[in-house]
Design an enzyme around this catalytic site. Structure first.
Site, PDB file in Angstrom:
ATOM      1  N   CYS A  93       0.802  -1.229   0.000  1.00 23.31           N
ATOM      2  CA  CYS A  93       0.000   0.000   0.000  1.00 23.31           C
ATOM      3  C   CYS A  93       0.835   1.279   0.000  1.00 23.31           C
ATOM      4  CB  CYS A  93      -0.910   0.057   1.234  1.00 23.31           C
ATOM      5  SG  CYS A  93      -1.405  -1.517   1.923  1.00 23.31           S
ATOM      6  N   HIS A 125     -20.717  21.615  -2.466  1.00 16.18           N
ATOM      7  CA  HIS A 125     -20.495  22.025  -3.848  1.00 16.18           C
ATOM      8  C   HIS A 125     -19.285  22.939  -3.928  1.00 16.18           C
ATOM      9  CE1 HIS A 125     -21.757  22.535  -7.954  1.00 16.18           C
ATOM     10  NE2 HIS A 125     -21.670  23.854  -7.843  1.00 16.18           N
ATOM     11  N   GLU A 127     -20.343  14.959  -4.059  1.00 12.63           N
ATOM     12  CA  GLU A 127     -21.748  15.389  -4.034  1.00 12.63           C
ATOM     13  C   GLU A 127     -22.558  14.688  -5.123  1.00 12.63           C
ATOM     14  OE1 GLU A 127     -22.817  19.394  -5.218  1.00 12.63           O
ATOM     15  OE2 GLU A 127     -21.060  19.553  -6.506  1.00 12.63           O
ATOM     16  N   TYR A 153      -5.876  -6.040  -9.222  1.00 12.78           N
ATOM     17  CA  TYR A 153      -5.598  -4.652  -8.896  1.00 12.78           C
ATOM     18  C   TYR A 153      -4.126  -4.321  -8.705  1.00 12.78           C
ATOM     19  CZ  TYR A 153      -5.735  -4.456  -3.645  1.00 12.78           C
ATOM     20  OH  TYR A 153      -5.504  -4.546  -2.314  1.00 12.78           O
TER      21      TYR A 153
END
Ligand code: FAD
Ligand code: NA7
Length: 584
Positions: A161, A559, A564, A299
């Site tokens: 990682c 926003h 969002e 992955y």
């Protein structure tokens, strides 16, 4: 055909068993042929229902409380949806799974010896020592076939990682240089931007890793865990043999053991495999890998290919079958599509048959072709590091196919021997999963807790050039469980505001929310866009708490952000309307 359908349904029912522990039991019975299946139905099953059913002619039968016959698979699923509610917590306490882990009254050197000082082993050791246990932790790194070694901390810290995310960040920076021009920085001519120096990046990354290695050693001392830089293997159920780097052998005994040895990359398994490096070597390569072939399509493969390409090198990925097996199909293809558009080459339906050294290049042969590369990276999965652990001497059962250890709530078939992390059979191979398992196991063994790990509903992110984060079911799995008519898929494309003045196609980014129509619960969330890990984890909390679609869309967003978009999504796949975005 029958077999395939049955397998699909069996998988769905096995998943339900995990989702509704103690409430739903899947009894998967396999028969050699249809005749023996029908015989079993007639002789064993029909009498159970005492004549309440005239005929059972389905491959799957479901019933309640051993007596009330429900019907076929669909009837069972409908019952689950109606009566069992949202999926619950994980299974009961570990000791309930096998024989009890009782103290045999013998005296041992340690309360517990942990084999492996990676994510899981470290977490457990510190927690157990803090709770008063006398803990020893062995961690020894066997060099990779190319001779790469590293310090304390395991895969995540040294060859997983941490270096991966740092190099991914370097690649994204390269992209930002392009973008910066549109924001008024730098020269019109991109080539005047600074060149990337691989060796300097490796230096910085390795410096950070060394500081982490040092930090763990200090923590071991502070927490009073006896750290032994030795390789351990069982001599008997309570004794380990340890070997240090000089070959000095000793023994060590303990009341309990925790196996947290993780895994190592699989070799390619073809002639010339020794010419390929793996992720164990990549993050400390002294020079840039040059023209690179990454073999594998999961992955680790895509992440490595992604950042190497992002740093300006030519990269091809050799894909045997599909991208990102186990992840949502549609999302996986979008991940690959973006990489392809950015210039990563995919060699599909191919597997290396032979690698040969030709001058200073590696020639790779596959079914329909051959090509020369500077570096070949094998990223075809990882084998658990259980081969030389002497598990047979301790009586610990190992899965014959994978070499992994089956366990229930981390307890193996030997009551005083536990296992966690990547070595566990059938659990997500992720650092936070190993850490959580270590902490909760310690709490159960030494602090009177009964909390167990919820291995389902784990958030994850693939750090490809366009990041992909998800939690919950894939669309395929949701369709299997809920049926086409029981599921709504809300989806939208989006373009991050930050990209509007610089780069990016309007429809590169995409997200979808899977909703169970019977109760409006969100059963899966998928996001392809920047900062996927940061975006998805917050939603993961709500998801675990049983969020409905209304909970999601009645949340007022922030926003202008990309996250969002989850609160604004309103187009279903069923509607056939385009999910493409036209304005903010
Ligand atoms: P490990 O961390 O592998 O630790 C096991 C330790 O045991 C090692 O140090 C090993 O040397 C030692 N050991 C083995 N045998 C013995 C023995 N007999 N005696 C003594 N010591 C022994 N996960 C994420 O969550 N996010 C990511 O972004 C991510 N990226 C990854 C990228 C790559 C390239 C790879 C390979 C993995 C990645 N992972 C990621 C997965 C993550 O690294 C693992 O899930 C995690 O490290 C597993 O922890 P563990 O404790 O089970 O084992
Ligand atoms: P995975 O998730 O085990 O995937 C292995 C990939 O390699 C997958 O795409 C396989 O293709 C492919 N593969 C496997 N064997 C071969 C051979 N022989 N030739 C070509 N391709 C092959 O491995 P990762 O390394 O990405 O990740 C392992 C874990 O480490 C992961 O869960 C992370 O948490 C950390 P297939 O789809 O089977 O055709």
């Amino acid at each position: 055909m029958i077999q395939r359908d049955f397998q699909k349904t069996a998988n769905v029912f096995a998943a339900l068993e995990h989702l509704y522990p103690g409430k739903f039991v899947a009894d998967i019975c396999e028969f050699d042929n249809e005749q023996s299946l029908r015989k079993w139905i007639a002789s064993d099953l029909l009498p159970l229902f005492k004549g309440t059913v005239a005929k059972i002619d389905d491959l799957v039968v479901t019933w309640v409380d051993d007596s009330r016959y429900l019907g076929d698979a669909q009837a069972g699923l409908a019952f689950v949806r109606e009566h069992l509610g949202a999926p619950g917590k994980a299974l009961a306490a570990p000791q309930a799974a096998g024989k009890p882990d009782v103290d045999d009254g013998q005296t041992y050197e340690f309360d517990v010896v942990v084999i492996g000082g990676g994510s899981g082993g470290l977490a457990f050791s510190k927690r157990a020592a803090r709770a008063g246990a006398n803990v020893a932790m062995l961690d020894f790194v066997k060099p990779s076939p190319h001779g790469t070694k590293w310090g304390l901390g395991g895969t995540c810290v040294n060859v997983g990682c941490i270096p991966k995310k740092l190099m991914h960040t370097a690649a994204l920076m390269q992209e930002s240089f392009h973008a910066a021009k549109s924001y008024g920085f730098g020269q019109e001519d991109y080539n005047s931007w600074p060149k990337h120096e691989w060796s300097r990046m490796v230096g910085s990354v390795q410096d950070h890793i060394k500081s982490l290695n040092f930090g763990y050693r200090v923590q071991m001392r502070e927490e009073k865990v006896k750290y032994l830089n030795k390789l351990g293997s069982f001599l008997d159920p309570h004794t380990l043999q340890t070997v240090d780097s000089k070959g000095v052998k000793e023994t060590i005994t303990a009341r309990r053991f925790l196996i947290a040895v993780g895994g190592r990359p699989k070799p390619l398994g073809c002639p010339g495999e020794e010419l390929a490096i793996s992720s164990d070597d990549l993050f400390s390569l002294p020079e840039a890998p040059g023209k690179t072939l990454v073999v594998g399509a999961s992955y680790v493969a895509l992440e490595c290919a992604g950042f190497i390409h992002g740093l300006g090198l030519e990269v091809a990925v050799m894909v045997r079958s599909i991208l990102l097996r186990g992840f949502d199909r549609d999302m996986s293809e979008r991940v690959g599509g973006y990489m392809e558009r950015k210039g990563v080459r995919f060699i599909r339906e191919a597997q290396p048959q032979k690698l040969e050294k030709v001058g200073d290049k590696i020639r790779v042969f596959w079914g329909t072709g051959s090509e020369d590369f500077d570096t070949v990276i094998a990223a075809i999965g990882r084998d658990p590091d259980t081969k030389h652990l002497g598990l047979d001497k301790a009586g610990v059962i190992v899965d014959g196919k994978t070499g992994k250890i089956p366990a229930v709530n981390e307890q193996t078939n030997v009551p005083h021997i536990y296992a966690l992390g990547d070595v566990l059979l059938g659990k997500p191979e992720l650092t936070p999963v190993a850490i959580q398992a270590g902490k909760l196991l310690s709490d159960r063994l030494y602090s009177g807790s009964s909390e167990t790990v919820d291995y389902d509903r784990v958030c994850t992110t693939v750090f490809t050039p366009l990041e992909y984060g998800c939690v919950g079911w894939t669309e395929e799995h949701a369709k299997e469980v809920l049926g086409e008519d029981g599921l709504d898929v809300y989806h939208t494309n989006f373009l991050p505001l930050e990209w509007t003045v610089s780069h990016g196609e309007p429809n590169d980014c995409y997200l979808k929310v899977l909703v169970d129509l019977s109760n409006q619960k969100v059963v899966g969330m998928h996001y392809l866009g920047p900062n996927a890990g940061e975006v998805i984890l917050g939603y993961g909390v709500a998801f675990r708490l049983g969020m409905t679609f209304k909970d999601l869309t009645s949340t007022i967003g922030i926003h202008p952000t990309t996250t969002e978009e989850f609160t604004l999504v309103n187009i279903t796949k069923r509607s056939g309307k385009s999910p493409e975005k036209t304005g903010c």
